[in-house]
Design a protein around this motif. Structure first.
Motif, PDB file in Angstrom:
ATOM      1  N   GLU A   1      -8.948  -4.803  -5.468  1.00  0.00           N
ATOM      2  CA  GLU A   1      -7.955  -3.835  -5.343  1.00  0.00           C
ATOM      3  C   GLU A   1      -6.809  -4.265  -4.415  1.00  0.00           C
ATOM      4  OE1 GLU A   1      -9.732  -0.014  -4.684  1.00  0.00           O
ATOM      5  OE2 GLU A   1     -10.894   0.012  -6.352  1.00  0.00           O
TER       6      GLU A   1
ATOM      7  N   GLN B   1       0.394   4.058  -0.871  1.00  0.00           N
ATOM      8  CA  GLN B   1      -0.250   5.271  -0.565  1.00  0.00           C
ATOM      9  C   GLN B   1      -0.998   5.252   0.769  1.00  0.00           C
ATOM     10  OE1 GLN B   1      -1.958   7.066  -4.313  1.00  0.00           O
ATOM     11  NE2 GLN B   1      -3.610   7.814  -2.903  1.00  0.00           N
TER      12      GLN B   1
ATOM     13  N   ASN C   1      -4.302  -8.892  10.739  1.00  0.00           N
ATOM     14  CA  ASN C   1      -5.600  -8.457  10.441  1.00  0.00           C
ATOM     15  C   ASN C   1      -5.625  -7.474   9.319  1.00  0.00           C
ATOM     16  OD1 ASN C   1      -8.340  -7.693  11.065  1.00  0.00           O
ATOM     17  ND2 ASN C   1      -7.487  -8.210  13.284  1.00  0.00           N
ATOM     18  N   LEU C   2      -6.484  -7.874   8.278  1.00  0.00           N
ATOM     19  CA  LEU C   2      -6.555  -7.171   6.923  1.00  0.00           C
ATOM     20  C   LEU C   2      -8.253  -6.711   7.123  1.00  0.00           C
ATOM     21  CD1 LEU C   2      -4.635  -8.967   4.266  1.00  0.00           C
ATOM     22  CD2 LEU C   2      -3.982  -6.845   5.562  1.00  0.00           C
ATOM     23  N   ASN C   3      -8.669  -5.402   6.995  1.00  0.00           N
ATOM     24  CA  ASN C   3      -9.947  -4.928   6.568  1.00  0.00           C
ATOM     25  C   ASN C   3      -9.920  -4.200   5.326  1.00  0.00           C
ATOM     26  OD1 ASN C   3     -12.446  -3.845   7.074  1.00  0.00           O
ATOM     27  ND2 ASN C   3     -12.034  -3.045   9.240  1.00  0.00           N
ATOM     28  N   LEU C   4     -10.448  -4.800   4.413  1.00  0.00           N
ATOM     29  CA  LEU C   4     -10.099  -4.481   2.819  1.00  0.00           C
ATOM     30  C   LEU C   4     -11.499  -3.824   2.274  1.00  0.00           C
ATOM     31  CD1 LEU C   4      -8.003  -7.507   1.593  1.00  0.00           C
ATOM     32  CD2 LEU C   4      -7.266  -5.345   2.794  1.00  0.00           C
ATOM     33  N   GLY C   5     -11.283  -2.293   1.931  1.00  0.00           N
ATOM     34  CA  GLY C   5     -12.398  -1.789   1.381  1.00  0.00           C
ATOM     35  C   GLY C   5     -12.796  -2.434   0.046  1.00  0.00           C
TER      36      GLY C   5
ATOM     37  N   GLN D   1       0.373   3.767  -8.640  1.00  0.00           N
ATOM     38  CA  GLN D   1       0.685   4.289  -7.395  1.00  0.00           C
ATOM     39  C   GLN D   1       2.177   3.697  -7.067  1.00  0.00           C
ATOM     40  OE1 GLN D   1      -1.951   2.450  -4.092  1.00  0.00           O
ATOM     41  NE2 GLN D   1      -3.292   4.216  -4.293  1.00  0.00           N
TER      42      GLN D   1
ATOM     43  N   VAL E   1      -4.845   3.644   0.844  1.00  0.00           N
ATOM     44  CA  VAL E   1      -5.854   4.005  -0.111  1.00  0.00           C
ATOM     45  C   VAL E   1      -5.622   3.289  -1.351  1.00  0.00           C
ATOM     46  CG1 VAL E   1      -7.048   5.636  -1.606  1.00  0.00           C
ATOM     47  CG2 VAL E   1      -6.612   5.959   1.039  1.00  0.00           C
ATOM     48  N   THR E   2      -6.709   2.686  -2.109  1.00  0.00           N
ATOM     49  CA  THR E   2      -6.335   2.003  -3.407  1.00  0.00           C
ATOM     50  C   THR E   2      -7.278   2.710  -4.161  1.00  0.00           C
ATOM     51  OG1 THR E   2      -7.434   0.116  -2.945  1.00  0.00           O
ATOM     52  CG2 THR E   2      -5.070  -0.077  -2.485  1.00  0.00           C
TER      53      THR E   2
ATOM     54  N   THR F   1     -10.390   3.678  -2.036  1.00  0.00           N
ATOM     55  CA  THR F   1     -11.003   2.703  -1.337  1.00  0.00           C
ATOM     56  C   THR F   1     -10.025   2.622  -0.197  1.00  0.00           C
ATOM     57  OG1 THR F   1     -11.392   1.572  -3.401  1.00  0.00           O
ATOM     58  CG2 THR F   1     -11.355   0.130  -1.471  1.00  0.00           C
ATOM     59  N   GLN F   2     -10.693   2.349   1.053  1.00  0.00           N
ATOM     60  CA  GLN F   2      -9.920   2.405   2.398  1.00  0.00           C
ATOM     61  C   GLN F   2      -9.314   0.931   2.457  1.00  0.00           C
ATOM     62  OE1 GLN F   2      -9.164   4.621   4.284  1.00  0.00           O
ATOM     63  NE2 GLN F   2      -7.956   3.309   5.693  1.00  0.00           N
ATOM     64  N   GLN F   3      -8.166   0.626   2.856  1.00  0.00           N
ATOM     65  CA  GLN F   3      -7.459  -0.613   3.039  1.00  0.00           C
ATOM     66  C   GLN F   3      -6.769  -0.707   4.384  1.00  0.00           C
ATOM     67  OE1 GLN F   3      -8.386  -2.762   0.763  1.00  0.00           O
ATOM     68  NE2 GLN F   3      -8.248  -2.018  -1.225  1.00  0.00           N
ATOM     69  N   ASN F   4      -6.976  -1.250   5.324  1.00  0.00           N
ATOM     70  CA  ASN F   4      -6.254  -1.325   6.698  1.00  0.00           C
ATOM     71  C   ASN F   4      -5.680  -2.555   6.782  1.00  0.00           C
ATOM     72  OD1 ASN F   4      -7.418   1.136   7.226  1.00  0.00           O
ATOM     73  ND2 ASN F   4      -8.843   0.305   8.983  1.00  0.00           N
ATOM     74  N   PHE F   5      -4.246  -2.379   7.257  1.00  0.00           N
ATOM     75  CA  PHE F   5      -3.396  -3.351   7.565  1.00  0.00           C
ATOM     76  C   PHE F   5      -3.187  -3.632   8.996  1.00  0.00           C
ATOM     77  CE2 PHE F   5       0.950  -4.961   7.570  1.00  0.00           C
ATOM     78  CZ  PHE F   5       1.193  -5.864   7.127  1.00  0.00           C
ATOM     79  N   GLU F   6      -3.102  -4.524   9.586  1.00  0.00           N
ATOM     80  CA  GLU F   6      -2.676  -4.569  10.848  1.00  0.00           C
ATOM     81  C   GLU F   6      -2.063  -5.824  11.612  1.00  0.00           C
ATOM     82  OE1 GLU F   6      -6.311  -2.882  13.067  1.00  0.00           O
ATOM     83  OE2 GLU F   6      -5.628  -3.823  15.065  1.00  0.00           O
TER      84      GLU F   6
ATOM     85  N   LEU G   1       0.646  -1.223   0.012  1.00  0.00           N
ATOM     86  CA  LEU G   1       0.027   0.177   0.051  1.00  0.00           C
ATOM     87  C   LEU G   1       0.926   1.443  -0.117  1.00  0.00           C
ATOM     88  CD1 LEU G   1      -2.601  -1.079   2.691  1.00  0.00           C
ATOM     89  CD2 LEU G   1      -2.782  -1.161   0.421  1.00  0.00           C
TER      90      LEU G   1
END
Lengths: 328, 328
Positions: free
Chosen positions: B280, A143, B272-276, B25, A260-261, A265-270, A141
């Motif tokens: 993408e 961005q 943990n992934l939370n993907l919009g 990107q 963001v992609t 689009t919101q993308q969260n990595f944890e 990701l």
């Protein structure tokens, strides 16, 4: 039967103890010896029969130990010991003085290139597993913003700072992530957050007889660098309570990337660690990377390395075929 | 200026679109062309000026494309296309038919060894980033249990199963982790959990005029393999509501390992992934691994690879020095 990877431990405090425990859990390793600056007879290893030697004898184990795991401190031990021992062994250390990592890498690399050993530096969870996740998240990701939160965890440095105060008999300090800041990141707001905006500090203090709690609390909360910038809570407890409830060394934390992609689009990595014991977990990470150092050396690799240079294939005791079949 | 990595996309659906977005990107890459089995003129790329060609012309781009990213399906496209294209290009695919991965690996490896290309298979988040975390967690914590939870996420296969029912005009299905099961794992109970004990299913269904909601609900809930073993909820909504609220393709999930070190110390590892948007994000992962394939090929590597063979160093656009300085 396949030969086991022969491990040595150099330095035996909480971390060395964690490494001894961790080697026992790995079926492809054996612990050859512990080396200490102290009188070997005074070192209390987990297994009473673990061979113990003076660090002065370490070089003569050159042909009997495949990987030496260094468990000394970053301030004075590792800058000397890792380059010294890389002449004789493949090595693993947990060097974590951030600003001096490039310099440490170069010093170790010079020796390890010449001796043809693999020396993986700065291994653990931060630096270490957290570093891996920071790079992985940003590669995928590009961005976005990356955040590191620590805690809930016992901070040795801050606990020491409390204990140095006159009137304080004993004490511990926990670092905690501020939940509201974590939630802001999860919501994709990409806030700019300083370390003190991400963390709060909680202290459990045992007073000397006759010490003034109000004065001590004030001294802690206004201590520059350590506490003055933070939301700090101070609890006064008895020595018994401290021993009962605050003797373990929990730690952990998380690396988050909010990216963001596409159009937006919101993308969260944890990545999240919740550790019952910091030194036991760190020891377990060092031991896994000892396997990697061993496998990389067998393939003809040499020089200083970091977690960024190691494949999962080399880290695992499973074969490539097994990994593809069972873990993909 | 450093030359950019030249990327091709083979197959252009949701995933191909995600890859096109992701290449934009990355500052060290450029998209050379999209290849499709359809009439190139009919392919609607994100950027209208992206060059589009028939897949029949792909071989003549051999010297103009460094890495070909395959965006076809695992059932019929990739088993043929990846071995075919590995003869001409370094390749990345997202092959995810679990049972056939060893066979696919061997077929691709044979071609890529001979053509001296690097072909990384089964890239994405599961298989992919989740696989990495399963291996990493187990290497560090050999004593413990690993869990994979999926969701909240749109399942294409289950949505299709609903839409095949007579009387159903349209519909989507979300897979959700059962929070109680997640909490059990976090508490260190190491429960044995089947897939249906970890997940529940939520369906949003648009009926054809005159269709009987009760009968459809019953048919969904009792459908073998797909729903009968699961706690399934069915909501009936209008076509407008479906378009408004259920048009994106969110997904995600987590890999957890609950381990024990020392005498009985609990250690929790969680990714943990939370993907919009699933396509993408998957596209973004494929693109990062395209860089790795390119860098590995430059170093003389060849053959089929998986995420287990790739270092973070090769995945990142940063130099080793920058990574050590800024990410450790």
């Amino acid at each position: 039967m396949k030969e086991k990877i022969r491990i040595g431990i150099c330095g035996y405090g909480n971390l060395g103890r964690g490494v001894e425990y961790a080697v026992k859990q790995q079926t492809d390793m054996e612990l050859v010896a512990v080396f200490s600056r102290r009188d070997p007879a005074s070192v209390q290893t987990v297994a009473p029969d673990t061979p113990k030697f003076s660090i002065d004898e370490i070089a003569r184990f050159q042909d009997n130990i495949d990987v030496m795991i260094l468990c000394g401190g970053s301030a004075t031990d590792l800058p000397k010991q890792t380059p010294m021992l890389a002449a004789y062994f493949n090595t693993i250390d947990s060097f974590d003085t951030h600003a001096r990592i490039p310099e440490h890498f170069d010093a170790v690399d010079k020796v390890a290139q010449a001796s043809e050993h693999v020396s993986i530096i700065s291994v653990g969870w931060d630096p270490g597993l957290f570093s891996i996740n920071r790079v992985l998240a940003e590669a995928v990701l590009p961005q976005g913003s990356t955040y590191t939160f620590w805690g809930k965890g016992l901070s040795q440095g801050h606990s020491d700072a409390i204990r140095r105060l006159e009137g304080v008999k004993n004490g511990v300090q926990y670092t905690l992530p501020i939940e509201e800041a974590v939630e802001k990141v999860r919501r994709g707001e990409q806030p700019e957050l300083s370390t003190s905006e991400k963390h709060q500090r909680e202290c459990f203090v045992v007073l000397e007889e006759g010490a003034d709690a109000l004065i001590i609390e004030q001294q802690i909360k206004t201590m520059p660098d350590y506490f003055s910038d933070y939301d700090t809570t101070v609890h006064f407890i008895s020595e018994e309570e401290l021993k009962e409830n605050h003797s373990s060394m929990p730690h952990g934390g998380m690396v988050m990337r909010s990216g963001v992609t596409g159009e937006a689009t919101q993308q969260n990595f944890e990545f999240n660690l919740n550790l019952g014991s910091n030194p036991e977990f760190t020891g377990s990470v060092l031991v896994a990377y000892a396997r990697a150092a061993y496998k990389m050396k067998l393939k003809g690799d040499k020089g200083a390395k970091t977690v960024f240079d190691v494949t999962l294939n080399d880290l695992s005791h499973q074969s490539s075929e097994e990994l593809r079949k069972n873990y993909l």
